[in-house]
Design a protein around this motif. Structure first.
Motif, PDB file in Angstrom:
ATOM      1  N   ARG A  64       0.899  -1.294  -0.069  1.00 51.83           N
ATOM      2  CA  ARG A  64      -0.192   0.006   0.173  1.00 51.83           C
ATOM      3  C   ARG A  64       0.944   1.160   0.040  1.00 51.83           C
ATOM      4  O   ARG A  64       0.555   2.137  -0.781  1.00 51.83           O
ATOM      5  CB  ARG A  64      -0.878  -0.067   1.136  1.00 51.83           C
ATOM      6  CG  ARG A  64      -1.995  -0.975   1.115  1.00 51.83           C
ATOM      7  CD  ARG A  64      -3.212  -0.414   0.789  1.00 51.83           C
ATOM      8  NE  ARG A  64      -4.266  -1.420   0.187  1.00 51.83           N
ATOM      9  CZ  ARG A  64      -4.921  -2.259   0.670  1.00 51.83           C
ATOM     10  NH1 ARG A  64      -4.886  -2.429   2.166  1.00 51.83           N
ATOM     11  NH2 ARG A  64      -5.784  -3.026  -0.002  1.00 51.83           N
ATOM     12  N   GLN A  67       2.493   1.559  -3.647  1.00 51.41           N
ATOM     13  CA  GLN A  67       1.638   2.129  -4.681  1.00 51.41           C
ATOM     14  C   GLN A  67       0.906   3.329  -4.180  1.00 51.41           C
ATOM     15  O   GLN A  67      -0.091   3.602  -5.094  1.00 51.41           O
ATOM     16  CB  GLN A  67       0.887   0.793  -5.023  1.00 51.41           C
ATOM     17  CG  GLN A  67       1.410  -0.360  -5.466  1.00 51.41           C
ATOM     18  CD  GLN A  67       0.396  -1.061  -6.412  1.00 51.41           C
ATOM     19  OE1 GLN A  67       0.098  -0.617  -7.014  1.00 51.41           O
ATOM     20  NE2 GLN A  67       1.171  -2.144  -6.840  1.00 51.41           N
ATOM     21  N   LYS A  68       1.261   3.871  -3.038  1.00 47.27           N
ATOM     22  CA  LYS A  68       0.685   5.103  -2.857  1.00 47.27           C
ATOM     23  C   LYS A  68      -1.003   5.417  -3.362  1.00 47.27           C
ATOM     24  O   LYS A  68      -1.835   5.003  -2.883  1.00 47.27           O
ATOM     25  CB  LYS A  68       1.315   6.356  -3.046  1.00 47.27           C
ATOM     26  CG  LYS A  68       2.426   6.630  -2.197  1.00 47.27           C
ATOM     27  CD  LYS A  68       3.387   7.778  -2.506  1.00 47.27           C
ATOM     28  CE  LYS A  68       4.597   7.667  -1.868  1.00 47.27           C
ATOM     29  NZ  LYS A  68       5.958   8.010  -2.258  1.00 47.27           N
ATOM     30  N   ASN A  69      -1.029   6.212  -4.482  1.00 44.21           N
ATOM     31  CA  ASN A  69      -2.433   6.628  -4.628  1.00 44.21           C
ATOM     32  C   ASN A  69      -3.173   5.466  -5.668  1.00 44.21           C
ATOM     33  O   ASN A  69      -4.407   5.545  -5.906  1.00 44.21           O
ATOM     34  CB  ASN A  69      -2.322   7.729  -5.685  1.00 44.21           C
ATOM     35  CG  ASN A  69      -1.694   8.832  -4.903  1.00 44.21           C
ATOM     36  OD1 ASN A  69      -1.902   8.930  -3.630  1.00 44.21           O
ATOM     37  ND2 ASN A  69      -0.912   9.821  -5.383  1.00 44.21           N
ATOM     38  N   LYS A  70      -2.351   4.481  -5.996  1.00 43.22           N
ATOM     39  CA  LYS A  70      -2.984   3.533  -6.913  1.00 43.22           C
ATOM     40  C   LYS A  70      -3.784   2.513  -5.893  1.00 43.22           C
ATOM     41  O   LYS A  70      -3.427   2.480  -4.523  1.00 43.22           O
ATOM     42  CB  LYS A  70      -1.954   2.674  -7.651  1.00 43.22           C
ATOM     43  CG  LYS A  70      -1.380   3.249  -8.724  1.00 43.22           C
ATOM     44  CD  LYS A  70      -0.660   2.593  -9.711  1.00 43.22           C
ATOM     45  CE  LYS A  70       0.896   2.380  -9.525  1.00 43.22           C
ATOM     46  NZ  LYS A  70       1.511   1.161  -9.983  1.00 43.22           N
ATOM     47  N   ASN A  71      -4.624   1.730  -6.322  1.00 37.78           N
ATOM     48  CA  ASN A  71      -5.203   0.964  -5.498  1.00 37.78           C
ATOM     49  C   ASN A  71      -5.242  -0.662  -6.068  1.00 37.78           C
ATOM     50  O   ASN A  71      -6.389  -1.040  -6.763  1.00 37.78           O
ATOM     51  CB  ASN A  71      -6.823   1.422  -5.372  1.00 37.78           C
ATOM     52  CG  ASN A  71      -7.481   0.681  -4.377  1.00 37.78           C
ATOM     53  OD1 ASN A  71      -6.825   0.229  -3.335  1.00 37.78           O
ATOM     54  ND2 ASN A  71      -8.920   0.685  -4.514  1.00 37.78           N
TER      55      ASN A  71
END
Ligand code: SF4
Length: 348
Positions: A64, A67-71
């Motif tokens: 998490r 990947q920061k803003n990715k989901n």
């Protein structure tokens, strides 16, 4: 194209599941990449030790963060107890029962469920290991397998032989049979046992060798030992987990044999027609294991002369019977015991 990252923790059964998943995702158009970039993350989890579960939580947090803003879609499969499933859900991590491909199809929004099921089933054949039974009836107090993988179910002997024939035809020369307590294998229809399966496999054409793991000492039979000793296509090696050399600790672990009985089996193996290697699993630092108990394990290690041993430092696993015993033995002491056994195995 969608990308995936697969992380496998735990035993050979999990490794085998990992191979199936790789094959499956490859077939349905996913490309493997790093955990920092993947759209889909699949973790094959192990429930035997709390540290393994903590590793999964740690891994999810790292992904998490990376990947920061990715989901990315994160899915856990393998051995997961109900309580941990709830904790995963709270972190938006889904659970997938690997025997139910339709669940995965829903989770990854894959429309063709039928071909997914077929692929998952056939995926088993691309690995050189073949599960011949699933689950466990034993409830060792440190282990959650009986809760996570359910009760013992043996596969039909005809299906096992058919899988292995295909592997031989594909050129696999070493095939590993898998089961939590493989020496209790019994065909659900014919009642044929592991030694009979060995005879049938030995009679197959081809240049191959069969190995098998894991065994429970209480289920080891003279017939299995004889089959290993006499059938040329069965590898001359028996994995016989001791777990502890102390009868007191074996009892606390709910392992229904004592050191004397275990050594009798070793003696049978040692006096068979041809040399057979013995390997083992052992846990150091189980609650209540004092120096005297540990020295009994040391004596067994010295007397058996294991070819190799998987030495585990005990860590309490939530959901197991031993969890309530806590973890009274310091890590440094477990480390010391680990080193002593490891030195015996490595001949230092
Ligand atoms: S025999 Fe014991 S350690 Fe092995 S899978 Fe079954 S419960 Fe776990």
């Amino acid at each position: 194209m969608k990308t995936y990252y697969l992380h496998v923790i735990g035993c050979q059964q999990n490794e085998h599941d990992g191979v199936r998943i790789h094959h499956l995702l490859d077939k349905i158009g996913f490309q493997e990449t790093t955990k920092e970039k993947a759209d889909l993350i699949i973790i094959v989890a192990c429930a035997v030790r709390q540290t393994a579960v903590d590793r999964v939580f740690g891994l999810v947090n790292n992904i998490r963060k990376a990947q920061k803003n990715k989901n990315p879609k994160i899915i856990v499969t393998g051995c997961v107890i109900d309580n941990d499933k709830k904790k995963f859900k709270a972190r938006q991590v889904d659970f997938w029962d690997i025997e139910k491909p339709e669940q995965l199809a829903k989770l990854i929004d894959f429309k063709d469920q039928k071909s997914l099921s077929k692929l998952l089933r056939e995926g088993a054949l691309f690995s050189s290991s073949v599960p011949i039974m699933f689950g466990c009836n034993n409830f060792c107090t440190y282990c959650a397998t009986a809760f996570t993988r359910g009760r013992e179910r043996s596969r039909n002997i005809k299906d096992v032989i058919s899988d292995i024939k295909k592997l031989i035809e594909r050129g696999n020369s070493e095939i590993l049979l898998l089961g939590e307590t493989i020496d209790s294998y019994k065909d659900p229809e014919t009642g044929e046992t592991l030694d009979i399966l060995f005879e049938k496999l030995n009679a197959l054409d081809g240049d191959f060798i069969i190995s098998f793991t894991s065994n429970h000492p209480k289920d080891m039979t003279d017939e299995i030992i004889k089959a290993v000793a006499t059938l040329p296509k069965i590898k001359k090696e028996i994995h016989l987990p001791i777990q502890s050399g102390s009868d007191k600790i074996l009892k606390a672990m709910n392992r229904p044999y004592d050191a004397k009985t275990y050594l009798k089996i070793v003696e049978k193996i040692r006096t068979s027609k041809v040399p057979i290697d013995i390997t083992t699993d052992v846990i150091v630092g189980f609650p209540g294991e004092d120096e005297d108990d540990f020295q009994k394990t040391v004596e067994i290690f010295k007397s058996v002369g294991y070819k190799t041993a998987y030495i585990n430092k005990y860590s309490p696993r939530y959901g197991t019977a031993a969890y309530r015993l806590g973890d009274p033995i310091p890590w440094s002491e477990k480390q010391r015991r680990w080193r002593i056994l490891n030195d015996i195995i490595t001949g230092k």
